[in-house]
Design a protein around this motif. Sequence first.
Motif, PDB file in Angstrom:
ATOM      1  N   UNK A  31      16.302  -1.926 -11.560  1.00  0.00           N
ATOM      2  CA  UNK A  31      15.612  -1.826 -10.273  1.00  0.00           C
ATOM      3  C   UNK A  31      14.115  -1.932 -10.499  1.00  0.00           C
ATOM      4  N   UNK A  32      13.464  -2.731  -9.658  1.00  0.00           N
ATOM      5  CA  UNK A  32      12.004  -2.811  -9.632  1.00  0.00           C
ATOM      6  C   UNK A  32      11.538  -2.191  -8.321  1.00  0.00           C
ATOM      7  N   UNK A  33      10.561  -1.294  -8.426  1.00  0.00           N
ATOM      8  CA  UNK A  33       9.955  -0.636  -7.269  1.00  0.00           C
ATOM      9  C   UNK A  33       8.525  -1.154  -7.160  1.00  0.00           C
ATOM     10  N   UNK A  34       8.129  -1.613  -5.967  1.00  0.00           N
ATOM     11  CA  UNK A  34       6.766  -2.125  -5.764  1.00  0.00           C
ATOM     12  C   UNK A  34       6.152  -1.404  -4.569  1.00  0.00           C
ATOM     13  N   UNK A  35       5.018  -0.742  -4.823  1.00  0.00           N
ATOM     14  CA  UNK A  35       4.367   0.084  -3.799  1.00  0.00           C
ATOM     15  C   UNK A  35       3.223  -0.636  -3.092  1.00  0.00           C
ATOM     16  N   UNK A  36       3.391  -1.916  -2.820  1.00  0.00           N
ATOM     17  CA  UNK A  36       2.476  -2.625  -1.939  1.00  0.00           C
ATOM     18  C   UNK A  36       1.269  -3.269  -2.592  1.00  0.00           C
ATOM     19  N   UNK A  37       0.591  -4.076  -1.773  1.00  0.00           N
ATOM     20  CA  UNK A  37      -0.488  -4.976  -2.171  1.00  0.00           C
ATOM     21  C   UNK A  37       0.029  -6.044  -3.129  1.00  0.00           C
ATOM     22  N   UNK A  60      -2.064  -2.427   2.342  1.00  0.00           N
ATOM     23  CA  UNK A  60      -3.142  -2.769   3.260  1.00  0.00           C
ATOM     24  C   UNK A  60      -3.714  -4.167   3.030  1.00  0.00           C
ATOM     25  N   UNK A  61      -3.472  -4.778   1.875  1.00  0.00           N
ATOM     26  CA  UNK A  61      -3.945  -6.141   1.611  1.00  0.00           C
ATOM     27  C   UNK A  61      -2.862  -7.187   1.844  1.00  0.00           C
ATOM     28  N   UNK A  62      -1.739  -6.784   2.363  1.00  0.00           N
ATOM     29  CA  UNK A  62      -0.647  -7.711   2.630  1.00  0.00           C
ATOM     30  C   UNK A  62      -0.736  -8.208   4.066  1.00  0.00           C
ATOM     31  N   UNK A  63      -0.621  -9.515   4.223  1.00  0.00           N
ATOM     32  CA  UNK A  63      -0.768 -10.145   5.529  1.00  0.00           C
ATOM     33  C   UNK A  63       0.410  -9.918   6.448  1.00  0.00           C
ATOM     34  N   UNK A  64       0.342 -10.541   7.634  1.00  0.00           N
ATOM     35  CA  UNK A  64       1.363 -10.309   8.664  1.00  0.00           C
ATOM     36  C   UNK A  64       2.781 -10.665   8.233  1.00  0.00           C
ATOM     37  N   UNK A  65       2.939 -11.706   7.435  1.00  0.00           N
ATOM     38  CA  UNK A  65       4.292 -12.090   7.009  1.00  0.00           C
ATOM     39  C   UNK A  65       4.918 -10.999   6.148  1.00  0.00           C
ATOM     40  N   UNK A  66       4.152 -10.499   5.174  1.00  0.00           N
ATOM     41  CA  UNK A  66       4.676  -9.423   4.321  1.00  0.00           C
ATOM     42  C   UNK A  66       4.852  -8.138   5.116  1.00  0.00           C
ATOM     43  N   UNK A  67       3.987  -7.883   6.074  1.00  0.00           N
ATOM     44  CA  UNK A  67       4.140  -6.683   6.904  1.00  0.00           C
ATOM     45  C   UNK A  67       5.402  -6.739   7.745  1.00  0.00           C
ATOM     46  N   UNK A  68       5.778  -7.935   8.198  1.00  0.00           N
ATOM     47  CA  UNK A  68       7.041  -8.070   8.945  1.00  0.00           C
ATOM     48  C   UNK A  68       8.240  -7.977   8.010  1.00  0.00           C
ATOM     49  N   UNK A  69       8.084  -8.480   6.816  1.00  0.00           N
ATOM     50  CA  UNK A  69       9.183  -8.558   5.854  1.00  0.00           C
ATOM     51  C   UNK A  69       9.488  -7.221   5.186  1.00  0.00           C
ATOM     52  N   UNK A  82      16.778  10.598  -4.313  1.00  0.00           N
ATOM     53  CA  UNK A  82      16.235  10.079  -3.058  1.00  0.00           C
ATOM     54  C   UNK A  82      14.804   9.598  -3.311  1.00  0.00           C
ATOM     55  N   UNK A  83      14.655   8.259  -3.292  1.00  0.00           N
ATOM     56  CA  UNK A  83      13.388   7.616  -3.625  1.00  0.00           C
ATOM     57  C   UNK A  83      12.706   7.114  -2.370  1.00  0.00           C
ATOM     58  N   UNK A  84      11.388   7.311  -2.299  1.00  0.00           N
ATOM     59  CA  UNK A  84      10.567   6.725  -1.252  1.00  0.00           C
ATOM     60  C   UNK A  84       9.457   5.925  -1.884  1.00  0.00           C
ATOM     61  N   UNK A  85       9.000   4.896  -1.162  1.00  0.00           N
ATOM     62  CA  UNK A  85       7.920   4.038  -1.644  1.00  0.00           C
ATOM     63  C   UNK A  85       6.959   3.815  -0.481  1.00  0.00           C
ATOM     64  N   UNK A  86       5.673   4.109  -0.733  1.00  0.00           N
ATOM     65  CA  UNK A  86       4.644   3.956   0.285  1.00  0.00           C
ATOM     66  C   UNK A  86       3.377   3.461  -0.409  1.00  0.00           C
ATOM     67  N   UNK A  87       2.525   2.783   0.326  1.00  0.00           N
ATOM     68  CA  UNK A  87       1.313   2.280  -0.333  1.00  0.00           C
ATOM     69  C   UNK A  87       0.236   3.355  -0.431  1.00  0.00           C
ATOM     70  N   UNK A  88      -0.134   3.958   0.687  1.00  0.00           N
ATOM     71  CA  UNK A  88      -1.262   4.886   0.701  1.00  0.00           C
ATOM     72  C   UNK A  88      -0.815   6.326   0.942  1.00  0.00           C
ATOM     73  N   UNK A  89      -1.450   7.243   0.225  1.00  0.00           N
ATOM     74  CA  UNK A  89      -1.191   8.675   0.427  1.00  0.00           C
ATOM     75  C   UNK A  89      -2.476   9.452   0.692  1.00  0.00           C
ATOM     76  N   UNK A  90      -3.605   8.773   0.801  1.00  0.00           N
ATOM     77  CA  UNK A  90      -4.875   9.446   1.048  1.00  0.00           C
ATOM     78  C   UNK A  90      -5.532   9.928  -0.239  1.00  0.00           C
ATOM     79  N   UNK A  91      -6.530  10.751  -0.084  1.00  0.00           N
ATOM     80  CA  UNK A  91      -7.314  11.204  -1.238  1.00  0.00           C
ATOM     81  C   UNK A  91      -6.485  12.108  -2.144  1.00  0.00           C
TER      82      UNK A  91
END
Length: 165
Positions: A31-37, A60-69, A82-91
């Motif tokens: 399994x490959x996990x990718x957390x965005x950009x 946040x650097x991914x365009x509309x096509x990737x955002x829809x996908x 139970x795994x979650x993947x998100x791009x931003x978590x703040x400071x």
Amino acid sequence: MRLVLLADTHVPRRARDLPGVVWEAVDDADLVVHAGDWVSDEFCDLLSRRARRLVGCHGNNDGPTLQRRLPSVARADLDGVRLGVVHETGSATGRERRCDAAHPNLDVLVFGHSHIPWDSITPAGMRLLNPGSPTDRRRQPFATFMTAEIRQGALVDVVLHKVHP
């Protein structure tokens, strides 16, 4: 189950391709996990074809096509983890408590955005992992990615790998 954790690849803007050592890890992973950009649809397609299984979110650097996908938050149950993947978590300050509140009922949350590797446990016991970036080290001494394994319903053997130029 062998995992490769990636984030902030920025292909082809910051690098033409992933380093060979990262592709080797991808080829060996279950399994490959990718957390965005990701930055490009073409790179997302390539990683999707090459990985046995892929779980990812948009950044946040991914365009509309990737955002829809791709979702803003991806989830998967991996042999009871139970795994979650998100791009931003703040400071960094208060990250653990914010993630507990925003992502309840997860055992592991993989995130990106900062390009800074991170490995901590929240008060609720969730493991927070940021693999850094394998292509854009920013202010870090090395570009990085992570590998891990899931055995008997637990995430084990988390390793931060330095990518040498």
